[in-house]
Design an enzyme around this catalytic site. Structure first.
Site, PDB file in Angstrom:
ATOM      1  N   PHE A 169       0.868  -1.190   0.000  1.00 20.52           N
ATOM      2  CA  PHE A 169       0.000   0.000   0.000  1.00 20.52           C
ATOM      3  C   PHE A 169       0.908   1.246   0.000  1.00 20.52           C
ATOM      4  O   PHE A 169       0.825   2.103   0.875  1.00 20.52           O
ATOM      5  CB  PHE A 169      -0.950   0.008   1.204  1.00 20.52           C
ATOM      6  CG  PHE A 169      -1.767  -1.238   1.354  1.00 20.52           C
ATOM      7  CD1 PHE A 169      -2.940  -1.422   0.616  1.00 20.52           C
ATOM      8  CD2 PHE A 169      -1.363  -2.253   2.220  1.00 20.52           C
ATOM      9  CE1 PHE A 169      -3.689  -2.585   0.758  1.00 20.52           C
ATOM     10  CE2 PHE A 169      -2.105  -3.420   2.360  1.00 20.52           C
ATOM     11  CZ  PHE A 169      -3.274  -3.588   1.632  1.00 20.52           C
ATOM     12  N   CYS A 177      -5.611   2.166  10.519  1.00 29.46           N
ATOM     13  CA  CYS A 177      -5.939   3.588  10.695  1.00 29.46           C
ATOM     14  C   CYS A 177      -7.446   3.751  10.831  1.00 29.46           C
ATOM     15  O   CYS A 177      -8.125   4.307   9.983  1.00 29.46           O
ATOM     16  CB  CYS A 177      -5.374   4.446   9.579  1.00 29.46           C
ATOM     17  SG  CYS A 177      -5.980   4.043   7.975  1.00 29.46           S
TER      18      CYS A 177
END
Ligand code: SAH
Length: 388
Positions: free
Chosen positions: A225, A333
């Site tokens: 990512f 997150c």
């Protein structure tokens, strides 16, 4: 100012200084406040508990700015913006960069407002009707407090649920041509402030980038990512033997290429445009440092079980690609996946991967992303550094 009166017994969270008032706690509204108007919040017994911005029809219908009797001053928002900006300017931990979050919403007692400085440009996101309605005043305050030559508004998904029209574009000045470049210690990054993710860059991973830079010497690094190469650049600057970047976005990888070229043109790099989960299932080879920084997989509480499985898969496959004694730096997150749950997810991944793992560090967001002690929902980033 219009009064919002709470139902009996529903004053606990406001008295505990939580900045959010949900529509279910409200008995009645004495009038019809406009979107974003200041309202006064009263207990069922008529005690004034605070003042905030009103969003008609929303579940989170009042964002509180003050608690107690005192009404907000004319200058309240501008004064808080000045305070938040000065705080960053004085912070020794932020001395070595020109890219910082100037305003972190509830964390700076400014719910509905995020402002990030990228060198000459302040990028602003309004996430509440109340803040969007005060765009001009807020832009002035940010311009004066920061001294930045340009301000730029980014649209946020919140506009729709809050019922305001985002006005993406220049707030003041003009964007630097041909691009915005920021500096973080010795690292430099090109940031696409008008189309990049969030406000253009993941400022909240600055501390983790420093950590990666210190850990990377001689390492084969896998950046999952990777977005625009925040971590890969840090690893390359720290003397990595090579970096492999995986992301599904061609535009992000292209920007990552520009960033690596500008920082460490001699670091060997491999670029993979793919779905990380698919790629990991068939990938081969071992790495000494694997970074796993997926997008928020749990936006609401309902998403948590599915998200936890996805985080587990990502960590499991990452562990399989980690050399003995190597490191995995994994992130979640989302406020809904906190440090305790994320540790359990990592535990399950290690068990399935049949790897023993040690937790070396627990990470959070850096100092320019403060979280108010009254608003635990503001803590959204957890990082775990594991040795496999
Ligand atoms: N680590 C980055 C931020 C990651 S943001 C940094 O520090 O800058 C999440 C990134 O994951 C985005 O670039 C997005 O394009 C990418 N992404 C989202 N889902 C993906 C998937 N299933 N496979 C590959 N990349 C994905």
């Amino acid at each position: 100012m219009i009064d919002v009166v709470l139902a009996p017994g529903r004053d606990r969270s406001v008295r505990r200084r939580h900045p959010w008032l949900l529509s279910g706690s409200i008995a009645r509204v004495e009038g019809v406040p406009e979107a974003g108007a200041w309202v006064r919040v009263l207990s069922a017994e008529g005690e004034v508990l605070g003042h905030g911005h009103y969003t008609p029809g929303a579940s989170l219908c009042v964002r509180l700015f003050t608690h107690g009797k005192e009404a907000p001053t004319e200058d309240l928002i501008a004064a808080r913006i000045r305070g938040a900006v000065q705080c960053r300017a004085r912070d020794p931990l932020l001395a070595d960069t020109d890219a910082v979050r100037l305003v972190n919403a509830e964390g700076d007692a400014l719910p509905g407002l995020v402002a990030d400085r990228y060198a000459e440009v302040v990028v602003v996101k309004f996430t509440s009707a109340g803040m969007a309605a005060r765009r001009g005043e807020i832009a002035n305050a940010l311009r004066e407090a920061s001294g930045a030559p340009a301000g730029f508004e980014r649209a946020d998904r919140a506009a729709r649920s809050e019922g305001f029209r985002a006005q993406p574009g220049i707030l003041w000045g003009a964007l630097p041509e041909p691009a915005v470049w920021i500096r973080e210690g010795a690292r430099r990054y090109c940031v696409d402030v008008s189309r990049g993710q969030k406000t253009g860059f993941y400022l909240d991973q600055r501390d983790a980038r420093d950590l990666v830079q210190s850990l990377a010497r001689g390492a084969r690094v896998l950046d999952l990512f990777a977005y625009t190469g925040g971590f890969s650049v840090a690893a390359a600057c720290g003397g990595a033997a090579g970096v492999t970047l995986v992301d599904s976005s061609a535009a992000a990888l292209e920007m990552a290429r520009v960033n690596l070229e500008a920082n460490a043109p001699d670091c060997g790099s491999a670029w993979v445009r793919a779905d990380v989960f698919d790629w990991l299932r068939s990938a081969e080879g071992l790495f000494d440092l694997v970074i796993v920084d997926p997008p928020p997989l749990a936006r609401t509480r309902r998403d948590v079980p599915r998200a936890a499985r996805a985080y587990k898969d990502a960590l499991l496959f990452a562990l399989r690609r980690t050399a003995p004694g190597g490191l995995v730096l994994g992130f979640a997150c989302s406020h809904h996946i906190g440090p305790d749950l994320f540790r359990k997810v990592a535990f399950a991944a290690a068990l399935d991967a049949r790897r023993e793992a040690q937790v070396l560090r627990v990470l959070g967001a850096p100092v320019d992303h403060p979280c108010s002690i009254d608003h635990p929902e503001g803590a959204y980033l957890t990082g775990l550094l594991l040795r496999a």
